[in-house]
Design an enzyme around this catalytic site. Structure first.
Site, short mmCIF file in Angstrom:
data_model
loop_
_atom_site.label_atom_id
_atom_site.label_comp_id
_atom_site.label_asym_id
_atom_site.label_seq_id
_atom_site.Cartn_x
_atom_site.Cartn_y
_atom_site.Cartn_z
N GLN A 1 6.57 -60.74 7.25
CA GLN A 1 7.89 -61.07 7.38
C GLN A 1 8.96 -61.20 7.73
OE1 GLN A 1 9.60 -60.55 2.72
NE2 GLN A 1 10.49 -62.80 3.23
N GLY A 2 9.50 -62.07 8.57
CA GLY A 2 10.54 -62.10 9.81
C GLY A 2 11.84 -62.45 9.94
N TYR A 3 12.68 -62.16 8.22
CA TYR A 3 13.49 -62.44 8.02
C TYR A 3 15.40 -61.94 8.76
CZ TYR A 3 12.10 -65.44 3.97
OH TYR A 3 11.99 -67.34 3.60
N SER A 4 14.75 -60.50 8.26
CA SER A 4 16.24 -59.59 8.13
C SER A 4 16.28 -59.12 9.83
CB SER A 4 16.04 -58.21 7.73
OG SER A 4 15.84 -58.46 6.67
N GLU B 1 24.02 -55.74 -4.37
CA GLU B 1 25.17 -56.72 -4.28
C GLU B 1 24.92 -58.34 -4.35
OE1 GLU B 1 26.04 -52.37 -3.43
OE2 GLU B 1 24.63 -54.03 -2.42
N GLU C 1 8.89 -63.74 -4.17
CA GLU C 1 9.08 -62.39 -3.26
C GLU C 1 10.00 -61.29 -4.88
OE1 GLU C 1 10.62 -58.99 -0.39
OE2 GLU C 1 11.73 -60.97 -0.09
#
Length: 402
Positions: A135-138, A383, A253
């Site tokens: 997974q390439g999110y961050s 948060e 997720e």
């Protein structure tokens, strides 16, 4: 371990499914596959080759892609049966999954947003355990603030040219493909102009750099794209409107993909209770009170998860309520592992590697303690979950923009 499956409205077909699964797991969790649930968490690559062999076993038993249509390699299983699978898998102590990013995160998004051609191309290889996805999110400047994505792609004929960087990419060193959120509209900002792009990793222009963790493994990685290429047909959904697809993945997720985590906590609880008895910790009224409180919290977690999943069964999708589960289980698990270290006493200060310590249960709990430090950050920081719950579940005023 408490059998939460008794709280589910199981039909005769569901019970038959459960019994078939129990029998299969009993027959196949033998030899080297036994006790692998203690050999690392879902985000480290301990004993990777054995886990891939186990993935092949699952594929041969037709246990991958359970809810997918049969024409894509699935079983047309219901969500109830997926829940039963997660419960029984954790109960049996089966190995951590090696290919869960593709099956539980990207695949549901492909089923919802993909074309028929894309589904036929993408899903069957996963059902056969032939491919590993990551997974390439961050990114360095886009973690909890995911809309700050700066990795970009531009069209060049029939290909997308990708440049940028992803970070904390689990199993990128083993993966064949990455599903990534990239900015495909020049000059766009925030949620606009993003696309859900599928990119092969074995090509010039892609560099994977492992990130070594405190546990000594390298499950996390940085991924650098320097004009890497992927086909024009490797976008899920409408180009430039990828935020919706990205949120579909995150919904799974935070809900279905963490089912295995939550039910595996019951095994950790059983281990800790046994250790507490052996070490006389239950004679300490403070530790005993904390242990009982943790046990109650685990039951609350289970019932809340069942409530969330029951709502999804009725509405056919996961809503923002999935953030309640993510917030609760990550906070609970951190406190639980802190209790475990207090019960272990001086043994809790030993190295978290597999070779040290008086027994495997204490070693596994130490590793779990270290991993739990990040659980309130990944898959959406605490948060962020609180904002989602307050604004989208409770309807409170939105947080003022700075």
């Amino acid at each position: 371990m408490k059998d939460l499956s008794t709280e589910l409205p199981l039909t005769a077909v569901d019970i038959e499914f459960r019994d078939e699964l129990r029998a299969w797991l009993s027959d196949h969790l033998t030899d080297d596959f036994r006790d692998q649930h203690r050999r690392g968490g879902p985000d480290d690559d301990d004993n990777w080759e054995l886990r891939r062999l186990w993935e092949k076993q699952l594929a041969a038993g037709h246990w991958l892609g359970l809810s997918w249509p049969a024409e894509y390699g699935g079983r047309n299983a219901t969500m109830t049966q997926e829940i039963v699978f997660a419960m029984e898998y954790a109960r049996a102590g089966a190995p951590p999954r090696a290919a869960f990013h593709g099956e539980t995160l990207m695949a549901p998004t492909a089923l919802h947003y993909g074309t028929t051609e894309q589904k036929q191309r993408l899903l069957p290889p996963m059902a056969r355990a032939e491919l590993v996805w990551c997974q390439g999110y961050s990114e360095p400047n886009a973690g909890s603030d995911l809309a700050n994505i700066s990795t970009r792609a531009r069209l060049d004929g029939n290909e997308w040219i990708v440049t940028g960087q992803k970070i904390w990419t689990t199993f990128a060193q083993h993966a064949d493909w990455i599903f990534a959120i990239v900015r495909t509209e020049a000059g766009s900002a925030r949620h606009a102009g993003l696309s859900y792009l599928l990119i092969p990793l074995d090509q010039p222009g892609v560099r994977v750099v492992p990130i070594r963790t405190m546990l000594g493994d390298s499950g996390f990685n940085e991924v650098f794209f320097d004009e890497a290429r992927t086909g024009i047909d490797n976008v899920l959904g409408v180009p430039g409107d990828g935020w919706k697809a990205a949120m579909t993945t995150l919904g799974h997720e935070r809900a279905t993909s963490v089912l295995g985590y939550q039910f595996s906590f019951r095994r950790e609880m059983a281990d800790l209770r046994e250790l507490a008895k052996k070490r006389g910790a239950t004679a300490d009224p403070v530790l005993r009170d904390r242990l009982v409180d943790s046990m109650i919290g685990l039951d609350i977690m289970g019932y809340n998860n069942l409530r969330t999943l029951s709502t999804a069964l009725k509405e056919g999708q996961f809503g923002p309520e999935a953030s309640i589960g993510k917030y609760y289980w990550s906070k609970w698990h951190q406190e639980f592992t802190e209790l475990a270290m207090d019960i272990l006493g001086s043994d809790g200060w030993l190295s978290a590697d597999w070779a040290s310590g008086p027994d495997r249960a204490s070693e596994a709990l130490r590793r779990s303690f270290v991993r739990a430090r990040a659980e309130t950050i990944y898959a959406g920081a605490t948060e962020i979950q609180k904002n989602i719950i307050s604004e989208r579940v409770l309807g409170l005023p939105r947080e003022p923009k700075v």
